[in-house]
Motif scaffolding. Structure first.
Motif, PDB file in Angstrom:
ATOM      1  N   GLY C 437       0.743  -1.364   0.040  1.00 23.96           N
ATOM      2  CA  GLY C 437       0.147  -0.071  -0.024  1.00 23.96           C
ATOM      3  C   GLY C 437       0.803   1.203   0.082  1.00 23.96           C
ATOM      4  N   PHE C 438       2.038   1.192  -0.305  1.00 21.40           N
ATOM      5  CA  PHE C 438       2.831   2.294   0.013  1.00 21.40           C
ATOM      6  C   PHE C 438       2.697   3.408  -1.012  1.00 21.40           C
ATOM      7  CE2 PHE C 438       6.395   4.955   0.954  1.00 21.40           C
ATOM      8  CZ  PHE C 438       7.039   5.443  -0.259  1.00 21.40           C
ATOM      9  N   GLY C 439       2.496   2.954  -2.293  1.00 21.78           N
ATOM     10  CA  GLY C 439       2.163   3.905  -3.466  1.00 21.78           C
ATOM     11  C   GLY C 439       1.201   4.708  -3.140  1.00 21.78           C
ATOM     12  N   ARG C 440       0.008   4.060  -2.599  1.00 22.53           N
ATOM     13  CA  ARG C 440      -1.167   5.090  -2.220  1.00 22.53           C
ATOM     14  C   ARG C 440      -0.932   5.960  -1.021  1.00 22.53           C
ATOM     15  NH1 ARG C 440      -3.994   3.134   1.952  1.00 22.53           N
ATOM     16  NH2 ARG C 440      -3.405   1.045   1.288  1.00 22.53           N
ATOM     17  N   ARG C 441      -0.212   5.490  -0.095  1.00 23.87           N
ATOM     18  CA  ARG C 441       0.227   6.406   1.271  1.00 23.87           C
ATOM     19  C   ARG C 441       0.972   7.608   0.632  1.00 23.87           C
ATOM     20  NH1 ARG C 441       0.486   1.287   3.378  1.00 23.87           N
ATOM     21  NH2 ARG C 441       2.746   1.209   3.395  1.00 23.87           N
ATOM     22  N   ARG C 443       0.937   8.977  -2.397  1.00 26.70           N
ATOM     23  CA  ARG C 443       0.111   9.783  -3.056  1.00 26.70           C
ATOM     24  C   ARG C 443      -0.595  10.515  -2.169  1.00 26.70           C
ATOM     25  NH1 ARG C 443      -0.162   5.596  -6.624  1.00 26.70           N
ATOM     26  NH2 ARG C 443      -1.976   4.794  -5.681  1.00 26.70           N
ATOM     27  N   GLU C 444      -0.863  10.237  -0.829  1.00 26.60           N
ATOM     28  CA  GLU C 444      -1.714  10.779  -0.041  1.00 26.60           C
ATOM     29  C   GLU C 444      -0.910  11.836   0.665  1.00 26.60           C
ATOM     30  OE1 GLU C 444      -4.988   9.425   1.737  1.00 26.60           O
ATOM     31  OE2 GLU C 444      -5.015  11.320   2.923  1.00 26.60           O
ATOM     32  N   SER C 445       0.432  11.573   0.980  1.00 31.86           N
ATOM     33  CA  SER C 445       1.364  12.459   1.484  1.00 31.86           C
ATOM     34  C   SER C 445       1.610  13.647   0.401  1.00 31.86           C
ATOM     35  CB  SER C 445       2.651  11.782   1.694  1.00 31.86           C
ATOM     36  OG  SER C 445       2.731  10.989   2.743  1.00 31.86           O
ATOM     37  N   ALA C 446       1.691  13.222  -0.657  1.00 25.79           N
ATOM     38  CA  ALA C 446       1.725  14.229  -1.641  1.00 25.79           C
ATOM     39  C   ALA C 446       0.724  15.468  -1.694  1.00 25.79           C
ATOM     40  CB  ALA C 446       2.013  13.715  -3.161  1.00 25.79           C
ATOM     41  N   ARG C 447      -0.544  14.621  -1.624  1.00 29.39           N
ATOM     42  CA  ARG C 447      -1.528  15.852  -1.711  1.00 29.39           C
ATOM     43  C   ARG C 447      -1.542  16.757  -0.320  1.00 29.39           C
ATOM     44  NH1 ARG C 447      -4.440  11.393  -3.880  1.00 29.39           N
ATOM     45  NH2 ARG C 447      -4.909  10.380  -2.019  1.00 29.39           N
ATOM     46  N   ASN C 448      -0.736  16.340   0.649  1.00 29.07           N
ATOM     47  CA  ASN C 448      -0.575  16.967   1.963  1.00 29.07           C
ATOM     48  C   ASN C 448       0.662  17.887   1.688  1.00 29.07           C
ATOM     49  OD1 ASN C 448      -2.841  16.239   3.131  1.00 29.07           O
ATOM     50  ND2 ASN C 448      -1.876  14.496   4.184  1.00 29.07           N
ATOM     51  N   GLY C 449       1.288  18.045   0.544  1.00 29.51           N
ATOM     52  CA  GLY C 449       2.609  18.635   0.527  1.00 29.51           C
ATOM     53  C   GLY C 449       4.028  18.043   1.013  1.00 29.51           C
ATOM     54  N   LYS C 450       3.641  16.692   1.245  1.00 26.71           N
ATOM     55  CA  LYS C 450       4.964  16.002   2.135  1.00 26.71           C
ATOM     56  C   LYS C 450       5.602  14.883   0.652  1.00 26.71           C
ATOM     57  CE  LYS C 450       4.723  17.797   6.172  1.00 26.71           C
ATOM     58  NZ  LYS C 450       3.794  17.533   7.185  1.00 26.71           N
ATOM     59  N   LEU C 451       6.822  14.795   1.094  1.00 27.04           N
ATOM     60  CA  LEU C 451       7.428  13.724   0.302  1.00 27.04           C
ATOM     61  C   LEU C 451       7.605  12.301   1.065  1.00 27.04           C
ATOM     62  CD1 LEU C 451      10.487  15.675  -1.031  1.00 27.04           C
ATOM     63  CD2 LEU C 451       8.425  15.086  -2.334  1.00 27.04           C
ATOM     64  N   ARG C 452       7.056  11.424   0.720  1.00 26.56           N
ATOM     65  CA  ARG C 452       7.047  10.024   1.349  1.00 26.56           C
ATOM     66  C   ARG C 452       7.833   9.102   1.119  1.00 26.56           C
ATOM     67  NH1 ARG C 452       2.520   8.612   4.695  1.00 26.56           N
ATOM     68  NH2 ARG C 452       2.677   6.394   5.728  1.00 26.56           N
ATOM     69  N   GLY C 453       8.999   8.319   1.721  1.00 24.92           N
ATOM     70  CA  GLY C 453       9.766   7.403   1.249  1.00 24.92           C
ATOM     71  C   GLY C 453       9.759   5.940   2.128  1.00 24.92           C
ATOM     72  N   VAL C 454      10.205   5.172   1.545  1.00 22.05           N
ATOM     73  CA  VAL C 454      10.260   3.920   2.318  1.00 22.05           C
ATOM     74  C   VAL C 454      11.712   3.222   2.292  1.00 22.05           C
ATOM     75  CG1 VAL C 454       9.258   2.505   0.316  1.00 22.05           C
ATOM     76  CG2 VAL C 454       8.906   1.614   2.726  1.00 22.05           C
TER      77      VAL C 454
END
Lengths: 160, 273, 786
Positions: C437-441, C443-454
């Motif tokens: 589910g990382f990809g979905r999370r 995109r959600e972070s991006a909508r909140n202006g954040k860069l998400r990484g694993v």
């Protein structure tokens, strides 16, 4: 030398000490209450937290003479003498909220003060924020947070 | 630490007299700046004038146009005060960011302002709200009070008794803490009161707290984060150390100012303590 | 599994004293007539000590003595040692410079003690210290490890400040593999220097007894017997049998309290000179200047892969900073605790590792939680993650393809992994972390202006330090076995005398669980005795995640002997042959009958001994064992870290952490999880917050908690911790050990996650907000981040 007079864990104490004597030194060296610890020299680690007139205070950053007439509560006075442990103490044991035990007295005293100020229903972010002044190197805080949440609830059940 | 004699006056006059007459005398308020420096032998005042027994230095008063806070009022009282939360929520919020819970039980607004640590929070509030610092001798406007690193307009035997904050229409504070010390690496306080706009920055300047007039001008046109879009502060004159280069601090000022304005424009903050 | 046996989450017995403030730490000890020591320390990174004038200081109120390196030398006190001989490629021994407990001639780092002042009170000692006049001649320091080999020479014995030039592996095989490789990933890495900062500062009390001409040392040590041996046999303070070392409750160690430091030596020596106990307690800013630091490697590493993404070879070149003097175990950390783990969890046919250890004018560096394995894991797991990105392959898939699947597996770097299932922990971790589910999370972070990484970290470590023959052959001065004595009392209670020492690990509970499980007695009836060389037989102490694998194994061996003897006693009591006795659940039964004897009766009878025929059966029931492991153990696992990065400030927040570790048999899962939590926090600290900083003059910039950032509760998320199990084949209970795993696994998981978020690999530790922001600026504001 200056006179100091206060109540510690319910007992009135007086003394004549070097004015430079910090409250933590007075407790540890003069009253032999060694449960309160010193872990740093910049007032950040929280190992020295006690309650003065019901409020959490860093005893390494207060002179003994400053708390004249005050009510001081240390970890040794948290439970009733010969009585059961305070629910926050029990919670720390139940939830493995300590390893080496050195930061623990300050953590427990901070936790009790936290509950006194913020109530019995503490969530994870609140507890973590309220622990800004307490350092632990052993536990990674995970179980400390669990312990405090549980201890807070137990205190609400009229035990503390 | 070095030896000293402590004095515990009960009036401001006595305190001022001790300050003036005793050798190398320093005021002791909350002690959470002075005592650590004494422990490290970085300071060695021969006489400590403890203000904790002096009458009339604590308490929060509200009037129609302002809030006045006694100099010896601990941070915890400011951050939990219903009056401050109502009148200037950003100020209550700021007080709750100082130190940690135990420190906030002892640290005082008077002590903070008199010390003028370049990374402290209250100086940003004072400059950012246009406060008046009231001493045993006079009233000093914030714009005249903060002179430089650890330097204020206070005279040697002058004692802050209260700080008066005019109530703004909107105000916001955003702090980016130094991860280790938790002091402000950069903190920006913005306020709007009628046509008066203030943007005060702590932590970043190499000479202490300062106002960003360019930002204030932009916000005069419209008090909104968008008015500051793309605006920056030059890096020279900014402080620099391992925690933040001058460029980084300058950059953060823009970021935090926009966020502070957004917070101010949005209205009173949520539950703070 | 019983409620208090092996595998039970028994609440800790030792907690009672800690939660009530009745712990007994070294600073809580106060000896009659005790005096206080304060060390005057060099403010210069490197300086000749031309003269010390202590006349004025000695005359100050309350001062009992002012002692310097001159008096120490005149009393023929030996220097401190490094106990692990490492040889260079050319066979020459490591260049161990003299290390006096008080600097004599030259001070070699800021913090190096140049005098000790002993007075009635600490304040008086500090006042007098200010009056000691030291005439320094400043010398140019070599502060930067990357430049040390071309800088001013610090010690006469070590040209180019090089302590050794060590290597491991097959350079020819590696060269050949690189020539044939389809893809090569190259990285330059720094493993940042750390300060251990156990919350209890170090302390020592030395006390001389003129009546018996013997000395006692109270000390915050993780290994009292080793301290006793080194201080007696090498430093020469007293004969071993005239020195007692007591480690009371110790508030955290993490390796920093293994070593034998100048301060305890001086307290002992001074107490004999002045005839009074001498107490020293470190202050925190002093701890930054004197506790051994950790890590501090500069590394260039390359990974060669074939067309299918199979790893063909690994080559590593490291400069390891050991500081101004060689601390007790320092030489081993960047060699046999590092190079030997470079295979990671992977089948790597060829490996070659070169390590140059250097002196610099900084605090000595030695083992710190993980000791060499965090450094190795960081190299291997960064290379794998970056290689995956360069090859556009999922990082989990690249790992799976290269995992070792058959055991035992001989790596090219000495270690022979005996058991493991790396895919099992990876699979479980990915499920728990909802990797899918990382990809979905994101995109959600991006909508909140954040860069998400694993980021992944599939780590392995060598623990249960260590088989004596193995480490002996590699240069260690002592075997790393462990001892235990199981003492059954006439009333049936049991004391375990262990050579291990707890400083947070909960041995008083876990060791009691082992006894309870085996003997069927309640854990309330079991005491653990440790930390006193007068009470307990020689033991190596606690570090290297060894107390379970090695310490408990010694207990099990002793229990085997106890059970065997108890059966003999029971046989006597029940008048049957020994072979007819079965022992189970605390009862001795005659096989096939209901005739039995209870544990308590057998214990009592062993001491009453009325019926024993002396030649056949001695009275008493007390057995000891020394257990020498036959192999290292190999805990391994998979940690997955997810972060969100604020692109405007560079601030990273760890939003999820999943850890699945294989520790073999677990005695107390609650305690084991606690160890993982603590290790992760220290690893996160290394990756995001912590770093010892020296300026070019060798001045310590990060000298207090105001500048050295310790992890706080708000820096960590809720941690998801789980386990898979493959038992360790090499010890009776199958325990692998767990104390260091979190610190080993975590840093690279964090850096892999942040680099994934920001789309650039050029990121140093600690990855502070400023560092991440600067990395983003450098890489054009992260345009590469998806």
């Amino acid at each position: 030398m200056s006179a100091v007079a206060m109540t510690v864990n319910g007992k009135a104490v007086t003394g004549d000490v070097d004015p430079r004597t910090l409250l933590v030194q007075y407790l540890r060296e003069h009253l032999r209450l060694t449960g309160t610890h010193v872990g740093c020299d910049t007032s950040q680690c929280g190992a020295c937290v006690v309650h003065v007139n019901g409020k959490a205070v860093k005893s390494c950053t207060v002179f003994a003479w400053q708390v004249e007439g005050a009510n001081v509560l240390t970890i040794e006075g948290l439970a009733e003498p010969n009585g059961p442990l305070h629910p926050m103490q029990e919670a720390f044991r139940e939830h493995h909220g300590l390893q080496c035990g050195y930061c623990t007295p300050g953590m427990i005293m901070t936790a009790v003060d936290m509950v006194n100020r913020k109530g019995n229903d503490l969530d994870d972010p609140t507890i973590r924020h309220e622990l800004e002044g307490n350092l632990c190197r052993c536990t990674g805080y995970h179980n400390i947070v669990k312990a405090i949440a549980a201890g807070a609830k137990a205190m609400g059940k009229g035990h503390g | 630490m070095y030896a000293f004699t402590q004095h515990r006056p009960e009036t401001v006059r006595q305190a001022a007299s001790l300050l003036a007459k005793q050798e190398e005398a320093k005021l002791l308020a909350g002690g959470h700046t002075l005592i650590p420096t004494m422990k490290l032998r970085l300071a060695g005042p021969k006489n400590l004038v403890d203000l904790s027994k002096v009458e009339g230095l604590t308490g929060i008063e509200v009037s129609g146009r302002s809030i006045t806070i006694g100099a010896m009022t601990p941070h915890v009282e400011v951050t939990t005060s219903a009056e401050v939360k109502e009148a200037i929520p950003a100020l209550a919020y700021l007080a709750g960011l100082i130190g940690d819970p135990a420190v906030r039980h002892r640290g005082t607004i008077g002590g903070s302002i008199a010390n003028n640590d370049p990374n402290a929070d209250y100086p940003a509030a004072c400059l950012g709200l246009g406060a008046t610092i009231i001493t045993n001798k006079r009233r000093i406007e914030a714009d005249e009070f903060f002179k430089g690193l650890f330097e204020t307009a206070l005279e040697p035997d002058e004692i802050i008794t209260k700080v008066q904050f005019p109530k703004p229409q909107k105000a916001g504070y955003v702090k980016f803490p130094n991860p280790a010390s938790r002091y402000a690496l950069v903190g920006v306080f913005v306020s709007k009161r009628g046509s008066e706009i203030r943007v005060a920055v702590t932590g970043a300047g190499s000479n202490g707290v300062f106002r960003v007039t360019a930002f204030e001008e932009a916000l005069k046109k419209r008090f909104g984060a968008k008015s500051l879009e793309g605006m920056t502060v030059p890096a020279d004159g900014m402080a620099s150390d391992i925690h933040g280069s001058a460029e980084y601090r300058a950059h953060l000022i823009g970021v935090l100012a926009r966020r502070a304005v957004a917070a101010a424009a949005a209205g009173p903050d949520t539950d703070v303590d | 599994m019983s409620a208090t046996g092996i595998g039970a989450a028994v609440r800790r017995k030792e907690d009672q004293r800690f939660i009530t403030g009745k712990g007994h730490y070294t600073d809580d000890v106060n000896r009659p007539g005790q005096s206080h020591a304060y060390f005057l320390r060099s403010p210069h990174a490197r300086a000749r000590i031309k003269a010390i004038d202590s006349k004025a200081a000695a005359a100050m109120p309350g001062v009992l003595a002012v002692l310097t390196g001159a008096e120490l030398a005149a009393d023929k006190v030996g220097g401190l040692i490094c106990g692990w001989m490492i040889k260079s490629k050319d066979g020459s021994p490591m260049k161990a410079a003299p290390h006096p407990a008080i600097a004599h001639g030259t001070a070699n780092y800021v913090g190096d003690a140049v005098a000790v002042i002993i007075a009635e009170t600490l304040a008086q000692a500090k006042d007098a210290a200010e009056k000691v006049k030291v005439d320094y001649e400043l010398l140019p320091p070599a502060a930067d490890p990357a430049k040390a080999q071309t800088g001013p020479q610090i010690h006469e014995v070590a040209p180019r400040n090089t302590i050794y030039q060590w290597h491991l592996g097959d350079p020819k095989a590696v060269e050949a593999a690189f020539k044939a490789a389809k893809h090569v990933t190259k990285l330059d890495l720094v493993n940042n220097r750390l300060a251990p900062n156990a919350i209890e500062p170090r302390a020592a009390i030395g006390e001389y007894d003129a009546g018996t001409d013997s000395l006692t040392l109270w000390n915050t040590t993780q290994n009292p017997h080793v301290a006793r041996l080194v201080i007696s046999a090498f430093v020469g303070i007293a004969p071993e049998h005239k020195l007692r070392v007591i480690a009371p409750d110790v508030g955290g160690g993490f390796g920093s309290k293994i070593f034998i430091y100048p301060e305890e030596v001086v307290c002992l020596w001074a107490s004999r000179r002045i005839g009074r106990p001498v107490k020293w307690v470190s202050e925190r800013s002093e701890a930054f200047l004197t506790d051994a630091h950790g890590r501090d490697h500069v590394t260039h590493a390359e990974l060669a892969l074939d067309a299918d993404g199979k790893v063909m070879a690994l080559k590593v070149k490291t400069i390891a900073n050991l500081g101004a003097y060689m601390s007790t175990f320092s030489s081993s950390v960047p060699t046999y605790l590092y190079g030997t783990l470079l295979s990671g969890q992977y089948e790597i046919p060829a490996i070659y590792c070169e390590v140059d250890a250097v002196y610099t004018n900084t605090v000595p560096v030695d083992a710190y939680r993980g000791a060499g394995r965090p450094e190795a894991t960081f190299v291997v797991e960064r290379l794998m993650e970056v290689a995956a990105r360069e090859l556009d392959v999922d990082p989990a898939d690249l790992r799976k393809k290269n995992f070792i699947k058959k055991f035992p597996h001989q790596t090219p770097v000495i270690m022979n992994y005996d058991a493991g299932d790396y895919h099992a922990s990876l699979k479980k971790a990915m499920e728990l972390a909802d990797y899918a589910g990382f990809g979905r999370r994101k995109r959600e972070s991006a909508r909140n202006g954040k860069l998400r990484g694993v980021g992944f970290s599939t780590y392995i470590e060598a623990c249960g330090i260590a088989p004596s023959q193995a480490v002996g052959s590699l240069g260690c001065g002592v075997g790393l076995w462990e001892s235990a004595e199981v003492r059954v009392n006439p009333t049936g209670s049991v004391e375990i005398l262990t050579g291990c020492h707890q400083h947070g690990q909960g041995h008083e509970t876990t060791f009691a669980q082992v006894i309870s499980d085996r003997l069927g007695i309640p854990i309330e009836n079991v005491s653990v005795v440790h930390g006193d060389t007068d009470k307990v037989q020689f033991g190596m102490g606690t570090y290297g995640s060894r107390s379970g694998a090695v310490g408990i194994s010694a207990i099990v061996k002793a229990l085997d002997k106890v059970e065997s003897k108890a059966k003999k006693v029971a046989a006597h009591m029940l008048e049957v042959a020994e072979g007819d006795i079965v022992f189970k659940d605390g009862k001795f039964t005659v096989a096939g009958t209901d005739k039995s004897a209870a544990w308590g009766d057998v214990a009592l009878n062993a001491y009453i001994a009325h019926k024993f025929v002396g030649a056949e059966l001695e009275p008493g029931l007390k057995e000891g064992a020394f257990y020498d492991p036959t192999n290292f153990t190999f805990p391994a696992g998979c940690h997955i870290c997810e972060v969100e990065v604020d692109r405007e400030t560079g601030e990273s927040e760890i939003v999820a952490w999943t850890a699945v570790d294989d520790f073999g048999t677990v005695v107390n899962p609650m305690i084991v999880e606690g160890q993982v939590h603590g290790g992760i926090a220290q690893g996160v600290g290394q990756a995001l917050l912590e770093g010892v900083v020296y300026d070019q003059d060798g001045q310590l910039v990060t000298g207090s908690f105001m500048d050295y950032c310790m992890p706080r509760a708000q820096n960590l998320p809720v941690l998801k911790v789980d386990m898979t199990t493959t038992k360790a084949p090499s010890n009776p209970l199958g325990i692998k050990g767990c104390g260091e795993a979190g610190a080993i696994a975590a840093p690279v998981a964090v850096i892999n996650a942040i680099t994934n978020a920001i789309g650039t690999e050029d990121l140093a530790m600690p990855a502070t907000a400023q560092t991440v922001w600067q990395a983003l600026q450098k890489s054009n504001n992260g345009q590469k981040a998806a």
